[in-house]
Enzyme design. Structure first.
Site, short mmCIF file in Angstrom:
data_model
loop_
_atom_site.label_atom_id
_atom_site.label_comp_id
_atom_site.label_asym_id
_atom_site.label_seq_id
_atom_site.Cartn_x
_atom_site.Cartn_y
_atom_site.Cartn_z
N GLY A 147 0.82 -1.20 0.00
CA GLY A 147 0.00 0.00 0.00
C GLY A 147 0.85 1.25 0.00
CE LYS A 192 -2.04 -6.12 6.98
NZ LYS A 192 -3.51 -6.14 7.16
CB VAL A 206 -4.80 -4.55 -7.69
CG1 VAL A 206 -3.65 -4.09 -6.82
CG2 VAL A 206 -4.87 -6.08 -7.74
CG ASP A 207 -6.02 -1.04 -2.99
OD1 ASP A 207 -6.44 -0.81 -4.15
OD2 ASP A 207 -5.88 -0.12 -2.14
NE ARG A 208 -12.12 1.04 -4.93
CZ ARG A 208 -12.68 1.81 -5.86
NH1 ARG A 208 -11.93 2.59 -6.64
NH2 ARG A 208 -14.00 1.79 -6.03
CB THR A 213 -9.54 25.18 16.29
OG1 THR A 213 -9.98 26.53 16.44
CG2 THR A 213 -9.18 24.94 14.83
#
Length: 252
Positions: free
Chosen positions: A8, A13, A100-102, A177
């Protein structure tokens, strides 16, 4: 034995498995690489295949291949987004353009869920994909992750310093804030997930499953009090795509 890598934008990993049994696992920053000790340990495990899901550049892929061939004597296999696989139909007009990760996360989620499912990868970017119970990928959404949201504010404002403000802990309007920024982050992410679920309900008789992965996924499950966190969703999809593993319930 098989070495699997999920490359990623922030982290790589990896895990070593034999069949469905996970023998080793780890992670390192994408800008770094396996250290000598890890390389030697992997070489001793007699790795037979190297499977890769990567959203990174061709240069990174070449570096990975060079390392794999030099350290392990193996030419790696790279997953690609396909028009269909294992009963799942890619919803992109150009299927190969889906990250490709999706795609791998979609394959793993659908292998586990009987119902339709919303898949959220909460990393550098937040991606949300919708898949029906029949395996039809309807498409998805891409939004900035927490770090990118804060980077945008840091870039465009001078009075706000957001280097280390921690995770948002509620979406109630902030009274300073930093609190206002954090609550807005959670509200925006929660709104996107709820919107995706509402879209998918139009296609399903039953409520969709919600699966989350990525570095901020476990936090998001806790905040929304909904869904399941699946740490290895992309790696499990890699096993389906390149090794023919059909049921990933053993990947714990």
């Amino acid at each position: 034995m098989i070495l699997e890598l999920d490359c990623g934008n922030t982290r790589v990993k990896w895990r070593v498995r034999e069949g469905k049994n996970i023998l080793m696992r780890g992670a390192f920053l994408t800008a770094e690489w396996f250290n000598a000790e890890s390389s030697e340990e992997l070489a001793r495990t007699k790795i037979q295949r190297v499977l890769v899901g990567s959203v990174l550049s061709n240069d990174y892929a070449k570096k990975l291949a060079s390392w794999s061939i030099g350290a392990l004597g193996i030419n790696p296999e790279f997953a690609v987004s396909e028009p269909r696989h294992n009963g799942v139909v890619n919803g992109y007009q150009q299927p190969e353009k889906l990250g490709v990760d999706r795609w791998l996360a979609i394959l793993a989620a659908k292998a586990k869920a009987v119902s339709g499912c919303v898949i959220v990868d909460c990393g550098s970017a937040i991606t949300v994909d919708l898949v029906t119970s029949q395996g039809e990928h309807l498409g998805g959404y891409i939004a900035p992750g927490l770090r990118l949201m804060r980077d945008a504010l840091n870039t465009k404002t001078t009075a706000i310093k957001l280097s280390q403000i921690g995770y948002p802990d509620n979406d109630f309007p902030g009274r300073n804030t930093v609190a206002a920024i954090k609550s807005a982050e959670l509200a925006m992410i929660a709104g996107l997930v709820d919107h995706a679920k509402s879209i998918l309900r139009n296609y399903e008789l039953h409520a969709p499953a919600l699966m989350m992965t990525g570095g901020d996924g476990e936090w998001l499950v806790a905040m929304l009090k909904d869904g399941d966190y699946e740490e290895d969703l992309v790696l499990n999809g890699l096993a389906i795509a390149l090794d023919g593993i059909q049921n990933n319930k053993g990947h714990e």
